[in-house]
Design an enzyme around this catalytic site. Structure first.
Site, PDB file in Angstrom:
ATOM      1  CG  ASP A   1      36.688   4.553  -0.557  1.00 27.23           C
ATOM      2  OD1 ASP A   1      36.421   4.810  -1.745  1.00 27.23           O
ATOM      3  OD2 ASP A   1      35.886   4.034   0.211  1.00 27.23           O
TER       4      ASP A   1
ATOM      5  CD  GLU B   1      34.488  -4.652   0.149  1.00 28.45           C
ATOM      6  OE1 GLU B   1      34.571  -5.207   1.273  1.00 28.45           O
ATOM      7  OE2 GLU B   1      34.290  -3.423   0.026  1.00 28.45           O
TER       8      GLU B   1
HETATM    9  C1  9WN Z   1      32.388   4.318   1.041  1.00 32.13           C
HETATM   10  C2  9WN Z   1      30.277  -0.018  -1.815  1.00 32.13           C
HETATM   11  C3  9WN Z   1      31.452   0.929  -1.701  1.00 32.13           C
HETATM   12  C4  9WN Z   1      32.202   1.082  -3.039  1.00 32.13           C
HETATM   13  C5  9WN Z   1      33.519   1.810  -2.874  1.00 32.13           C
HETATM   14  C6  9WN Z   1      34.328   1.133  -1.772  1.00 32.13           C
HETATM   15  C7  9WN Z   1      33.530   1.101  -0.474  1.00 32.13           C
HETATM   16  C8  9WN Z   1      32.492   2.793   1.053  1.00 32.13           C
HETATM   17  C9  9WN Z   1      33.000   2.323   2.397  1.00 32.13           C
HETATM   18  O1  9WN Z   1      32.307   0.424  -0.667  1.00 32.13           O
HETATM   19  O2  9WN Z   1      33.347   2.435  -0.041  1.00 32.13           O
HETATM   20  O3  9WN Z   1      31.771   4.742  -0.134  1.00 32.13           O
HETATM   21  O4  9WN Z   1      32.255   2.452   3.374  1.00 32.13           O
HETATM   22  O5  9WN Z   1      34.133   1.847   2.496  1.00 32.13           O
HETATM   23  O6  9WN Z   1      35.541   1.765  -1.588  1.00 32.13           O
HETATM   24  O7  9WN Z   1      34.212   1.818  -4.087  1.00 32.13           O
HETATM   25  O8  9WN Z   1      31.401   1.762  -3.950  1.00 32.13           O
HETATM   26  O9  9WN Z   1      30.691  -1.229  -2.367  1.00 32.13           O
END
Ligand code: 9WN
Length: 419
Positions: free
Chosen positions: A163, A391
């Site tokens: 992101d 994570e």
């Molecule tokens: C937005 C779930 C997700 C991953 C993404 C990571 C994070 C979300 C957030 O978490 O994104 O989609 O709220 O930060 O960047 O790669 O799929 O693990």
């Protein structure tokens, strides 16, 4: 590697299983995510093939009529306030399944193929999901070909899965915000994780604004998004999955030809549109220029089995260089350790991620770079063993960061230990 690590990884998946699918982490991400589902299914495939198949079929239940596989399938029992942006924000979904309107890297066909190898169901599972996987790929080839060169464009940084990668700084900075300011919203992502490990407010304003505009335009893929990028990792995953789709077609007696042809087209487009002679870079379709930032996105094309040998070697050398491997030999950093944008603890701006290390190891092995692959895998296992199933990880100290008991990290550990 030790049995306690394997046990701990299995316990994380079991603890995050909801009965139908698996949350990335109980508190931070209490729904099902798009590309997480693919990694998690591969992890489950070693332990419980039924759950592995269910994981993939659950995310595909959220597929839209246009073929897009959403980046989140929301669990109906979870209150709106537990995650932002939740179901009310997206106002999207299908057949009573609430979803977001964005997509994420299409790792699902690859995961389906791997799950089927360890399933007692024979080809039945592949037959059930094949049509949906084809529709997902058709959506990307048709509706997301904004650049016209045969690659899929993403319309939001959340679609990359990385992101707030420094690669998105420039295109995000060019996104206009409303003169009166972004309408108020409440971030929920810093209740369980320190603010220093999450994206900035400035980035979030743009994330929210882009998502609102896409939603208010009816999620039309009309090439008008203020953020429109061809990402080498997203496209490399699509290509890797296209090869898997060809294999699946062969296994269930369908014609594999169209998917083999599609793989050749995506490979050629990657080379002509994103390779600058030295490295793969994302192409910003708003400026039609390559974004000259060293990040882990550039290493993604290792997943392309047709990559010329010298290109694979260049990527492997870059991966092993001080830009991505710290002096302590900890995993592959998500972005250039030597760049001014590097931040050790902030989300995608430097930390090591087990899912990406796992992907890169698969890519390296595919090119016969077995020692390099084993090294990435072993450093990933040591990081997790030292700091827990987190994570992400500080690439300098190895400290665990972000959410705890994280599903795709557990899945990567299980696959590395078992495969
Ligand atoms: C937005 C779930 C997700 C991953 C993404 C990571 C994070 C979300 C957030 O978490 O994104 O989609 O709220 O930060 O960047 O790669 O799929 O693990």
């Amino acid at each position: 590697m030790t049995a306690p690590l394997a046990d701990a990884a299995e316990a994380v998946l079991a603890g995050n299983w909801t009965g139908e699918s698996t949350v990335p982490s109980r508190h931070q991400y209490p729904h099902q995510w798009g590309w997480d589902a693919a990694y998690i299914a591969i992890g489950w495939s070693w332990i419980d093939a039924g759950r592995a198949a269910a994981e993939i079929e659950s995310i595909l239940r959220g597929q839209w009529p246009d073929g897009r596989v959403p980046h989140i399938v929301f669990h109906p029992g979870v209150p709106e306030g537990e995650y932002f942006p939740g179901p009310a924000f997206w106002a999207g979904g299908v057949d009573g399944v609430a979803t977001s309107g964005l997509t994420q890297p299409p790792l699902h066909a690859r995961a389906a193929l791997e799950v089927s190898r360890r399933s007692d169901e024979g080809d039945a599972f592949l037959r059930r999901v094949f049509g949906r996987l084809v529709a997902q790929h058709d959506y990307l080839a048709g509706r997301r070909n904004a650049g016209g060169g045969g690659l899929a464009a993403i319309v939001h940084p959340w679609e990359s899965g990385l992101d707030d990668s420094p690669a998105w700084d420039e295109p995000l900075a060019a996104v206009d915000l409303p003169a009166e300011g972004v309408a108020p919203y409440e971030r929920r992502d810093r209740r369980h994780v320190a603010a220093s490990e999450r994206p900035s407010d400035a980035a979030y304003d743009r994330f929210v604004q882009l998502a609102r505009v896409y939603r208010d335009g009816g999620y039309a893929d009309d090439g008008q998004s203020a953020f429109l990028v061809e990402d080498p990792l997203f496209n490399a995953i699509w290509l890797w999955s296209t090869h898997a789709l060809a294999e699946i077609a062969g296994l269930i007696g369908e014609d594999a030809g169209p998917y083999r042809d599609a793989a050749v087209r995506i490979h050629e487009a990657l080379m002509t549109r994103l390779w600058d002679g030295e490295r793969f870079l994302p192409r910003d379709l708003r400026t039609d220029r390559l974004i000259d930032r060293r990040t882990i996105l550039s290493l993604g094309p290792l997943l392309d089995p047709q990559l010329p040998e010298e290109v694979a070697a260049a990527l492997a050398a870059e991966l092993e260089s001080p830009h991505f491997r710290g002096p302590g030999g900890l995993g592959v950093a998500s972005s250039d350790l030597l760049a001014p944008t590097f931040e050790r603890r902030r989300y995608w701006r430097g930390p090591v991620w087990a899912n990406l290390n796992w992907l890169l190891a698969r890519g390296l092995r595919q090119h016969g770079l077995v020692r390099e692959a084993a090294d990435v895998e072993q450093t990933t296992l040591s990081l997790v063993e030292h700091a827990g199933i987190r994570e992400y990880y500080d690439p300098v100290t190895g400290d665990g960061l972000g959410a705890e008991d994280f599903s795709w990290t557990a899945a990567a550990v299980i696959d590395i230990l078992r495969a």
